[in-house]
Design a protein around this motif. Structure first.
Motif, PDB file in Angstrom:
ATOM      1  N   GLN A 118       0.852  -1.187   0.000  1.00  0.00           N
ATOM      2  CA  GLN A 118       0.000   0.000   0.000  1.00  0.00           C
ATOM      3  C   GLN A 118       0.892   1.242   0.000  1.00  0.00           C
ATOM      4  N   HIS A 119       0.614   2.157  -0.920  1.00  0.00           N
ATOM      5  CA  HIS A 119       1.409   3.389  -0.976  1.00  0.00           C
ATOM      6  C   HIS A 119       1.187   4.203   0.298  1.00  0.00           C
ATOM      7  N   ALA A 120       2.108   5.098   0.603  1.00  0.00           N
ATOM      8  CA  ALA A 120       2.081   5.852   1.863  1.00  0.00           C
ATOM      9  C   ALA A 120       0.998   6.920   1.903  1.00  0.00           C
ATOM     10  N   GLY A 121       0.401   7.243   0.771  1.00  0.00           N
ATOM     11  CA  GLY A 121      -0.650   8.253   0.749  1.00  0.00           C
ATOM     12  C   GLY A 121      -0.104   9.635   0.454  1.00  0.00           C
ATOM     13  N   THR A 122      -0.759  10.632   1.006  1.00  0.00           N
ATOM     14  CA  THR A 122      -0.368  12.020   0.785  1.00  0.00           C
ATOM     15  C   THR A 122       0.770  12.401   1.734  1.00  0.00           C
ATOM     16  N   ILE A 123       1.735  13.105   1.214  1.00  0.00           N
ATOM     17  CA  ILE A 123       2.877  13.537   2.020  1.00  0.00           C
ATOM     18  C   ILE A 123       2.388  14.538   3.063  1.00  0.00           C
ATOM     19  N   PRO A 124       2.807  14.347   4.327  1.00  0.00           N
ATOM     20  CA  PRO A 124       2.314  15.208   5.413  1.00  0.00           C
ATOM     21  C   PRO A 124       2.793  16.658   5.301  1.00  0.00           C
ATOM     22  N   SER A 125       2.016  17.562   5.882  1.00  0.00           N
ATOM     23  CA  SER A 125       2.395  18.977   5.861  1.00  0.00           C
ATOM     24  C   SER A 125       3.724  19.162   6.592  1.00  0.00           C
ATOM     25  N   GLY A 126       4.503  20.108   6.106  1.00  0.00           N
ATOM     26  CA  GLY A 126       5.814  20.380   6.671  1.00  0.00           C
ATOM     27  C   GLY A 126       6.932  19.582   6.039  1.00  0.00           C
ATOM     28  N   ALA A 127       6.600  18.526   5.298  1.00  0.00           N
ATOM     29  CA  ALA A 127       7.612  17.703   4.627  1.00  0.00           C
ATOM     30  C   ALA A 127       7.730  18.138   3.166  1.00  0.00           C
ATOM     31  N   PRO A 128       8.901  17.935   2.554  1.00  0.00           N
ATOM     32  CA  PRO A 128       9.019  18.250   1.130  1.00  0.00           C
ATOM     33  C   PRO A 128       7.933  17.528   0.322  1.00  0.00           C
ATOM     34  N   GLY A 129       7.251  18.245  -0.544  1.00  0.00           N
ATOM     35  CA  GLY A 129       6.184  17.669  -1.352  1.00  0.00           C
ATOM     36  C   GLY A 129       4.849  17.579  -0.636  1.00  0.00           C
ATOM     37  N   ALA A 130       4.707  18.276   0.478  1.00  0.00           N
ATOM     38  CA  ALA A 130       3.485  18.205   1.284  1.00  0.00           C
ATOM     39  C   ALA A 130       2.239  18.360   0.423  1.00  0.00           C
ATOM     40  N   GLY A 131       1.264  17.479   0.674  1.00  0.00           N
ATOM     41  CA  GLY A 131       0.002  17.522  -0.054  1.00  0.00           C
ATOM     42  C   GLY A 131       0.015  16.745  -1.354  1.00  0.00           C
ATOM     43  N   LYS A 132       1.168  16.318  -1.813  1.00  0.00           N
ATOM     44  CA  LYS A 132       1.284  15.520  -3.049  1.00  0.00           C
ATOM     45  C   LYS A 132       1.300  14.034  -2.693  1.00  0.00           C
ATOM     46  N   ASN A 133       1.108  13.178  -3.691  1.00  0.00           N
ATOM     47  CA  ASN A 133       1.203  11.741  -3.479  1.00  0.00           C
ATOM     48  C   ASN A 133       2.648  11.343  -3.230  1.00  0.00           C
ATOM     49  N   ALA A 134       2.848  10.482  -2.228  1.00  0.00           N
ATOM     50  CA  ALA A 134       4.176   9.928  -1.978  1.00  0.00           C
ATOM     51  C   ALA A 134       4.520   8.921  -3.071  1.00  0.00           C
TER      52      ALA A 134
END
Length: 144
Positions: A118-134
């Motif tokens: 299962q993919h990790a989902g959406t990148i958490p806020s504060g991390a590079p790429g936040a809001g995008k698909n991991a």
């Protein structure tokens, strides 16, 4: 037993005698296979029944480049490709490992192996790429 290439044979010469199947995923070069926002599922036919004792998954984790380990995983085994049972082997610490290792020292017979990640989902806020698909990166599966 077949090796992906001489590099693999040299690197894993000690383990080569115990390796029963090496499943190098199809790719156009020596780079990783990658999925963004998608779960990954593979089914492998060993060609005949075999005893699985150890499974290794080559995964990559680099959050600074939007690459995360799978959020969850499942393994299923079958003798006929129609009737499946969930395989829950012991697992080592997977937190930041490059090679995920799962073991069942007693072994379990199977002809088919199904791997679901299962993919990790959406990148958490504060991390590079936040809001995008991991991204999920995978390169090989080795079965002993």
């Amino acid at each position: 037993m077949a090796h992906a290439d001489d590099w693999f044979a040299a690197k894993f010469a000690i383990q080569a005698e115990k390796l029963t199947h090496l499943w190098v995923l199809p790719r156009v070069n020596r780079e990783w296979l990658a999925w963004s926002g998608e779960d990954v599922e593979f089914t492998y036919d060993f060609g005949k029944a075999d005893t699985l004792r150890r499974l290794e998954l080559g995964v990559f984790h680099d959050p600074s480049n939007w690459i995360y380990h799978p959020k969850n995983y499942r393994f299923e085994l079958s003798m006929d490709g129609k009737n499946w049972v969930t395989w829950t082997p012991e697992r080592k610490d997977l937190s930041h490992a490059r090679m995920w290792v799962f073991e069942n020292p007693r072994g379990i017979p199977a002809r088919y192996l199904k791997v679901w990640l299962q993919h990790a989902g959406t990148i958490p806020s504060g991390a590079p790429g936040a809001g995008k698909n991991a991204w999920l990166f995978l390169d090989e599966i080795a079965v002993y």
